[in-house]
Write a protein that holds these residues in place. Structure first.
Motif, PDB file in Angstrom:
ATOM      1  N   ARG A 160       0.695  -1.180   0.429  1.00 16.01           N
ATOM      2  CA  ARG A 160       0.224  -0.323  -0.478  1.00 16.01           C
ATOM      3  C   ARG A 160       0.720   1.467  -0.107  1.00 16.01           C
ATOM      4  O   ARG A 160       0.381   2.517  -0.590  1.00 16.01           O
ATOM      5  CB  ARG A 160      -1.096   0.406   1.424  1.00 16.01           C
ATOM      6  CG  ARG A 160      -2.289  -1.331   1.369  1.00 16.01           C
ATOM      7  CD  ARG A 160      -3.085  -1.049   2.216  1.00 16.01           C
ATOM      8  NE  ARG A 160      -2.084  -1.427   3.668  1.00 16.01           N
ATOM      9  CZ  ARG A 160      -2.907  -1.126   4.667  1.00 16.01           C
ATOM     10  NH1 ARG A 160      -4.148  -1.085   4.906  1.00 16.01           N
ATOM     11  NH2 ARG A 160      -2.430  -1.988   6.063  1.00 16.01           N
ATOM     12  N   ALA A 216       1.389   2.791  -3.744  1.00 17.69           N
ATOM     13  CA  ALA A 216       0.512   3.915  -4.527  1.00 17.69           C
ATOM     14  C   ALA A 216       0.520   5.514  -3.249  1.00 17.69           C
ATOM     15  O   ALA A 216      -0.359   6.095  -4.104  1.00 17.69           O
ATOM     16  CB  ALA A 216      -1.176   3.151  -3.568  1.00 17.69           C
ATOM     17  N   ASN A 240       0.497  -4.329 -10.052  1.00 14.43           N
ATOM     18  CA  ASN A 240      -0.427  -4.614  -9.882  1.00 14.43           C
ATOM     19  C   ASN A 240      -1.107  -2.629  -8.896  1.00 14.43           C
ATOM     20  O   ASN A 240      -2.358  -3.104  -8.540  1.00 14.43           O
ATOM     21  CB  ASN A 240      -1.142  -5.519  -8.064  1.00 14.43           C
ATOM     22  CG  ASN A 240      -0.670  -6.418  -8.354  1.00 14.43           C
ATOM     23  OD1 ASN A 240      -0.956  -7.000 -10.316  1.00 14.43           O
ATOM     24  ND2 ASN A 240      -0.105  -7.903  -8.098  1.00 14.43           N
ATOM     25  N   CYS A 241       0.116  -1.719  -8.928  1.00 14.78           N
ATOM     26  CA  CYS A 241      -0.729  -0.466  -8.280  1.00 14.78           C
ATOM     27  C   CYS A 241      -1.800   0.082  -9.121  1.00 14.78           C
ATOM     28  O   CYS A 241      -0.565   0.878 -10.421  1.00 14.78           O
ATOM     29  CB  CYS A 241       0.783  -0.470  -7.490  1.00 14.78           C
ATOM     30  SG  CYS A 241       0.722   1.553  -6.991  1.00 14.78           S
ATOM     31  N   GLU A 242      -2.414   0.845  -8.777  1.00 14.84           N
ATOM     32  CA  GLU A 242      -3.504   1.814  -9.523  1.00 14.84           C
ATOM     33  C   GLU A 242      -2.703   2.727  -9.825  1.00 14.84           C
ATOM     34  O   GLU A 242      -2.435   3.109 -11.552  1.00 14.84           O
ATOM     35  CB  GLU A 242      -4.767   1.640  -8.880  1.00 14.84           C
ATOM     36  CG  GLU A 242      -5.802   2.228 -10.222  1.00 14.84           C
ATOM     37  CD  GLU A 242      -6.962   2.813  -9.424  1.00 14.84           C
ATOM     38  OE1 GLU A 242      -7.540   3.775  -9.704  1.00 14.84           O
ATOM     39  OE2 GLU A 242      -6.434   1.984  -8.564  1.00 14.84           O
ATOM     40  N   THR A 243      -1.744   3.072  -8.946  1.00 17.95           N
ATOM     41  CA  THR A 243      -0.695   4.004  -9.568  1.00 17.95           C
ATOM     42  C   THR A 243       0.194   4.440  -9.372  1.00 17.95           C
ATOM     43  O   THR A 243       0.641   4.865  -7.655  1.00 17.95           O
ATOM     44  CB  THR A 243      -1.332   5.735  -8.499  1.00 17.95           C
ATOM     45  OG1 THR A 243      -1.420   5.694  -7.384  1.00 17.95           O
ATOM     46  CG2 THR A 243      -2.806   6.368  -9.370  1.00 17.95           C
ATOM     47  N   ARG A 297       6.901  -1.097 -17.295  1.00 16.60           N
ATOM     48  CA  ARG A 297       5.333  -0.281 -16.966  1.00 16.60           C
ATOM     49  C   ARG A 297       5.653   1.341 -17.448  1.00 16.60           C
ATOM     50  O   ARG A 297       6.858   1.662 -17.252  1.00 16.60           O
ATOM     51  CB  ARG A 297       5.144  -0.269 -15.728  1.00 16.60           C
ATOM     52  CG  ARG A 297       3.488  -0.207 -15.252  1.00 16.60           C
ATOM     53  CD  ARG A 297       2.454  -0.578 -13.762  1.00 16.60           C
ATOM     54  NE  ARG A 297       1.398   0.709 -14.390  1.00 16.60           N
ATOM     55  CZ  ARG A 297       0.335  -0.044 -13.520  1.00 16.60           C
ATOM     56  NH1 ARG A 297       0.812  -0.679 -12.317  1.00 16.60           N
ATOM     57  NH2 ARG A 297      -0.713   1.045 -13.415  1.00 16.60           N
TER      58      ARG A 297
END
Length: 307
Positions: free
Chosen positions: A61, A64, A106-109, A159
Motif C-alpha cells: 500500500r 500507491a 498491481n498498483c493502480e498508481t 510499465r
C-alpha cells in the motif's frame, strides 16, 4: 519534480546505504516509507513497514502513496561464499526485486520512478582500463554474475509510466558504516599498509555524494537506464592506505600480502575479493548529465569523514 513534494519508499532501508538515504532525505522530502524485515519505531517523517523481501503484503500500500521507489535490499556480501550463502546473496536480490515488480504491476498508481541498486563489481577486474556504462566489460565471476542477475530481474519489469534506473554503486565511504570502518580499525592497529600488491583500483564515493546523486537522478526525469555511482577518479589501494594513515596520524603501516589476507578472511568469515578486486568504475553518464561531486578526492572525503 521537486524533492520537497515527494513521498519515497525505500526497500532494504535499514542497512548502511538505506540509513544514509533516510538521513539525507528526511529533511528534504514529504515522507519516507521504509520496508524492513524488522520492526522499528516510526517518526514524524519516516514510517517503517514489515516485509520479507519475497511475498506481497500490507507493505504494497505504500507504493500507491509514493512517487519514488528505491530498492537496496540484499544480503551482505561480507561473508564466505559457501553454497548456502551464494544462494542467499542471489535470492535476496532477485526475489526482492521481483516482489517489488509484481507490486508495481498491481498498483493502480505506481511510483513514477524506480531506482534499483546494483554494484560496480559487475565490471571485470581492471587496474588500468576505466569501465563506464557504455564500454565497461562485464565479468563472469560469482559476484559479477550476481549483479547481472539482479539487473536482469529489474529490467524484466516494464510499465510505460515508470522510469527505471539501475545504479551500479562503488564503495561508499561513510562515518557510521560501510567499508571505511573496518579499514580504519585495522589501520589504527598498525596494519594499514597496502593489501595484496596495492595496485588494485578503489572506486569510491562519499556518502553525501551518494545520496545527492540519487536525489539528482530522481529530480531529472530525462535520466533512465544504467548509471555508475562513483567519484570521478579512483585511487590505488596503496595510495588510499597512505592517505588514511596520514589522516589518522598512524606512522606504522604493515603490508598485508595475499596469503595473510586469505588466512584473515577465513578467520573472520569473509572473502578477499572485497579487498583485492580492482574496480575502475567511471561515472560517465552522471558527469555528462551535469552532476557535480562535492568530494572529488579521497583526501577530502577522508578528512571529512574522519574529522
Amino acid at each position: 519534480m521537486e524533492l520537497k513534494n515527494l513521498n519515497i519508499t525505500i526497500a532494504g532501508g535499514t542497512g548502511f546505504l538505506g540509513q544514509v538515504l533516510i538521513e539525507y532525505f528526511k529533511t528534504r522530502v514529504k515522507h519516507i516509507y521504509v520496508l524492513s524485515r524488522n520492526f522499528r519505531p516510526n517518526s514524524k517523517k519516516v514510517t517503517y513497514l514489515i516485509w520479507d523481501g519475497k511475498n506481497q503484503g500490507d507493505w504494497t500500500r505504500a507504493l500507491a502513496s509514493s512517487d519514488v521507489l528505491i530498492n537496496l535490499a540484499g544480503k551482505s556480501v561480507d561473508c564466505r561464499y559457501t553454497p548456502a550463502n551464494k544462494k542467499a546473496i542471489i535470492d535476496s536480490r532477485v526475489e526482492s526485486t521481483k516482489a517489488l515488480g509484481l507490486a508495481m504491476h498491481n498498483c493502480e498508481t505506481p511510483p513514477s520512478v524506480w531506482v534499483n541498486a546494483s554494484t560496480g563489481t559487475i565490471y571485470e577486474h581492471s587496474e588500468s582500463t576505466p569501465m563506464d556504462e557504455e564500454h565497461g566489460r562485464l565479468g563472469n565471476t560469482f559476484s559479477e554474475e550476481v549483479a547481472k542477475k539482479w539487473e536482469r530481474a529489474f529490467f524484466d519489469f516494464y510499465r510505460r509510466e515508470v522510469r527505471q534506473v539501475a545504479v551500479r554503486i562503488a564503495i561508499v565511504l561513510g562515518k557510521k558504516g560501510g567499508a571505511l570502518q573496518p579499514i580504519k580499525a585495522i589501520s589504527k592497529l598498525g596494519f594499514g599498509g597496502q593489501q595484496g600488491n596495492g595496485n588494485q583500483q578503489i572506486s569510491w564515493m562519499h556518502e553525501e555524494d551518494f545520496a545527492r546523486a540519487i536525489g539528482f537522478i530522481i529530480t531529472h526525469p530525462e535520466q533512465e537506464g544504467i548509471f555508475n555511482l562513483a567519484a570521478p577518479l579512483p585511487i590505488r589501494n596503496r595510495h588510499f592506505m597512505q592517505n588514511l594513515r596520514a589522516i589518522l596520524k598512524v606512522p606504522l603501516g604493515i603490508n598485508l600480502p595475499r596469503p595473510l589476507l586469505e588466512l584473515g578472511a577465513r578467520l573472520i568469515k569473509t572473502e578477499t575479493e572485497l579487498i583485492l578486486k580492482s574496480r575502475y568504475v567511471q561515472p560517465k553518464r552522471l558527469l555528462n548529465a551535469g552532476f557535480k561531486h562535492k568530494f572529488t578526492s579521497p583526501e577530502l572525503a577522508l578528512k571529512d569523514l574522519l574529522s
